[in-house]
Design an enzyme around this catalytic site. Structure first.
Site, mmCIF file in Angstrom:
data_model
loop_
_atom_site.group_PDB
_atom_site.id
_atom_site.type_symbol
_atom_site.label_atom_id
_atom_site.label_comp_id
_atom_site.label_asym_id
_atom_site.label_seq_id
_atom_site.Cartn_x
_atom_site.Cartn_y
_atom_site.Cartn_z
ATOM 1 N N ASP A 1 -4.713 1.468 5.447
ATOM 2 C CA ASP A 1 -6.117 1.887 6.049
ATOM 3 C C ASP A 1 -6.660 1.539 7.296
ATOM 4 O O ASP A 1 -6.552 -0.110 7.540
ATOM 5 C CB ASP A 1 -6.833 1.800 4.703
ATOM 6 C CG ASP A 1 -6.786 2.225 3.412
ATOM 7 O OD1 ASP A 1 -6.475 3.619 3.236
ATOM 8 O OD2 ASP A 1 -6.862 1.766 2.364
ATOM 9 N N GLY B 1 0.789 -1.022 -0.903
ATOM 10 C CA GLY B 1 0.095 0.127 -0.057
ATOM 11 C C GLY B 1 0.990 1.266 0.252
ATOM 12 O O GLY B 1 0.330 2.101 1.145
ATOM 13 N N GLU C 1 3.487 10.060 2.413
ATOM 14 C CA GLU C 1 3.102 11.801 1.785
ATOM 15 C C GLU C 1 1.999 11.173 3.712
ATOM 16 O O GLU C 1 1.984 12.358 3.721
ATOM 17 C CB GLU C 1 2.411 11.543 0.808
ATOM 18 C CG GLU C 1 3.101 11.401 -0.509
ATOM 19 C CD GLU C 1 4.301 10.685 -0.747
ATOM 20 O OE1 GLU C 1 3.869 9.381 0.218
ATOM 21 O OE2 GLU C 1 5.305 10.931 -1.588
ATOM 22 N N GLU C 2 1.181 10.144 4.255
ATOM 23 C CA GLU C 2 0.666 9.936 4.771
ATOM 24 C C GLU C 2 0.876 10.633 5.942
ATOM 25 O O GLU C 2 0.614 11.347 6.772
ATOM 26 C CB GLU C 2 -0.072 8.245 4.950
ATOM 27 C CG GLU C 2 -0.989 8.693 5.641
ATOM 28 C CD GLU C 2 -2.689 9.270 5.378
ATOM 29 O OE1 GLU C 2 -2.158 9.463 3.849
ATOM 30 O OE2 GLU C 2 -2.970 8.968 5.702
ATOM 31 N N GLU D 1 0.506 -1.129 -5.024
ATOM 32 C CA GLU D 1 -0.579 -0.453 -4.751
ATOM 33 C C GLU D 1 -2.075 -0.405 -6.104
ATOM 34 O O GLU D 1 -2.092 -1.316 -6.919
ATOM 35 C CB GLU D 1 0.127 1.250 -4.720
ATOM 36 C CG GLU D 1 -1.466 2.282 -4.944
ATOM 37 C CD GLU D 1 -2.219 2.145 -3.758
ATOM 38 O OE1 GLU D 1 -1.068 2.966 -2.756
ATOM 39 O OE2 GLU D 1 -3.300 1.957 -3.488
ATOM 40 N N ILE D 2 -2.890 -0.783 -4.755
ATOM 41 C CA ILE D 2 -4.680 -0.390 -5.088
ATOM 42 C C ILE D 2 -5.053 -0.345 -6.269
ATOM 43 O O ILE D 2 -5.456 0.017 -7.353
ATOM 44 C CB ILE D 2 -5.042 -1.197 -4.517
ATOM 45 C CG1 ILE D 2 -6.116 -2.315 -4.751
ATOM 46 C CG2 ILE D 2 -5.955 -0.161 -3.577
ATOM 47 C CD1 ILE D 2 -7.076 -3.482 -4.265
HETATM 48 N N1 SAM Z 1 2.520 3.896 2.810
HETATM 49 C C1 SAM Z 1 1.374 5.111 2.326
HETATM 50 C C2 SAM Z 1 1.666 6.545 3.334
HETATM 51 O O1 SAM Z 1 1.560 6.137 4.309
HETATM 52 O O2 SAM Z 1 2.159 7.367 3.193
HETATM 53 C C3 SAM Z 1 0.066 5.459 2.192
HETATM 54 C C4 SAM Z 1 -1.122 4.913 3.026
HETATM 55 S S1 SAM Z 1 -2.280 5.272 2.522
HETATM 56 C C5 SAM Z 1 -3.674 5.793 4.164
HETATM 57 C C6 SAM Z 1 -3.251 2.863 2.465
HETATM 58 C C7 SAM Z 1 -2.675 3.211 1.437
HETATM 59 O O3 SAM Z 1 -2.621 1.978 0.784
HETATM 60 C C8 SAM Z 1 -3.687 3.751 -0.028
HETATM 61 O O4 SAM Z 1 -3.097 4.623 -1.698
HETATM 62 C C9 SAM Z 1 -4.411 2.071 -0.454
HETATM 63 O O5 SAM Z 1 -5.064 2.302 -2.096
HETATM 64 C C10 SAM Z 1 -3.669 1.200 0.147
HETATM 65 N N2 SAM Z 1 -4.208 -0.389 -0.585
HETATM 66 C C11 SAM Z 1 -4.883 -0.056 0.371
HETATM 67 N N3 SAM Z 1 -5.612 -1.727 0.970
HETATM 68 C C12 SAM Z 1 -4.034 -2.357 -0.585
HETATM 69 C C13 SAM Z 1 -4.624 -3.787 -0.981
HETATM 70 N N4 SAM Z 1 -5.267 -4.451 -0.878
HETATM 71 N N5 SAM Z 1 -3.746 -3.300 -2.122
HETATM 72 C C14 SAM Z 1 -2.090 -2.734 -2.033
HETATM 73 N N6 SAM Z 1 -2.697 -1.664 -1.403
HETATM 74 C C15 SAM Z 1 -3.917 -1.264 -1.081
#
Ligand code: SAM
Length: 317
Positions: free
Chosen positions: A215, A43, A291-292, A66-67
């Protein structure tokens, strides 16, 4: 919905050459001697961790999963903008070509990597996953609109702040300088990390896995969608080699308690005391590069971090 996701039948059918063309030679892509992905950012969002870690481990292959389609495309374009800027700067230094502006040519070599391979055989499992959306036609219209192709426009409207955007453009300029590895060692793949990991990675292949601000899925009924669960930990333990490290961080205390609760309960993981990680460049990146994570700092929120070591498999007599 992730019904359109493609994945290899088994890891040996995955061609990593389009992802890392300078590090995984085409001919050797399927050979056991070819370098393999070792770091996996689950993710990865906008990819801040990958961009920060890339120069620290220039010969280690790292992959973000990333989904979201547009976010994946965005990270892909940014990687290629940085690579091309770096390659051109290096070539110019050698006097081979005239220097070109950073980011030009995003749709060039890297653009090809997003075209679906193996398309048309109707067998999703036999198709070769691409680094981005599966065909140019499926690409989001809104992407890479920056001057000279630099990906200054985020795919999702409100998720990337102006500050992140400035940092990204600064990275592009730095990309034209001497960055160890020239960002050739990082890539991104659109996939559902909760599903196909053993299709992509061999047993014990990975040395690091990152779960950074996953998430939270606050509601109890949604907890089953959380990226850490007892079932998924078994899969993560399978692809992570003994001695490998899992990094977790979140600003949601309830999710932190959930993650460490599951990891503590799993027989193949043990907590790593922070003192053992002082020399690990990944830790600073985990705390500060994504970024988060930056958003949490801007909002003056707290973060909870914990790393775990993958233990050796138990001996069976
Ligand atoms: N790790 C990054 C950061 O710290 O900035 C992104 C955090 S964001 C809250 C969570 C990310 O996980 C999102 O971009 C979401 O699309 C991705 N995501 C959620 N479920 C996923 C999955 N099953 N497989 C791949 N990516 C996923």
């Amino acid at each position: 919905a992730d019904h359109d996701l493609v994945y290899p039948r088994a890891p040996q059918y995955m061609d990593w050459h389009p992802h890392y063309p300078q590090l995984v030679p085409a001919a050797a892509a399927s050979s056991a001697a070819a370098p393999r992905v070792e770091f996996l950012d689950i993710g990865c969002g906008f990819g801040g961790l990958l961009f920060q870690l890339a120069p620290h481990f220039p010969t280690t292959l790292m992959l973000g999963l990333e989904i979201r389609v547009q976010v994946t495309a965005y990270v892909h374009d940014k990687i290629w903008a940085l690579r091309l800027a770096h390659r051109r700067a290096q070539a110019a230094k050698r006097g081979e070509v005239e220097d070109a502006p950073a980011g030009e040519g995003v749709q060039g070599e890297g653009g090809d990597v997003t075209a679906a391979q193996g398309e048309g055989n109707g067998d999703a499992a036999a198709q070769q996953p691409s680094a981005g959306p599966s065909s140019p036609a499926q690409r989001p219209a809104k992407r890479a609109k920056g001057a000279k192709g630099a990906p200054v426009e985020p795919a999702d409207d409100d998720e990337l702040s102006e500050e992140d955007e400035r940092e990204m453009n600064a990275q592009l300029v730095r990309g034209a300088g001497d960055v160890p590895g020239g960002y050739e060692n990082i890539s991104v793949l659109r996939s559902n990390a909760m599903k196909f990991l053993p299709n992509f990675f061999e047993r014990g292949q990975l040395t690091k896995m990152f779960f950074l601000h996953p998430d939270p899925h606050f509601k109890r009924i949604k907890h089953k969608a959380r990226i850490i669960s007892q079932t998924l930990l078994a899969e993560y333990a399978y692809v992570l080699r003994p001695g490998g490290i899992v990094y977790t961080i979140t600003d949601v205390h309830d999710l932190h308690v959930w993650m460490v609760g599951h990891l503590d309960a799993h027989p193949l993981f043990e907590r790593i005391p922070d003192a053992e990680l002082v020399d690990d460049p990944c830790v600073a990146a985990v705390w500060g590069a994504t970024e988060e994570g930056k958003k949490v700092v801007r909002n003056k929120g707290d973060k909870w971090f914990q790393a775990y070591r993958r233990l050796p498999d138990p001996q069976c007599d």
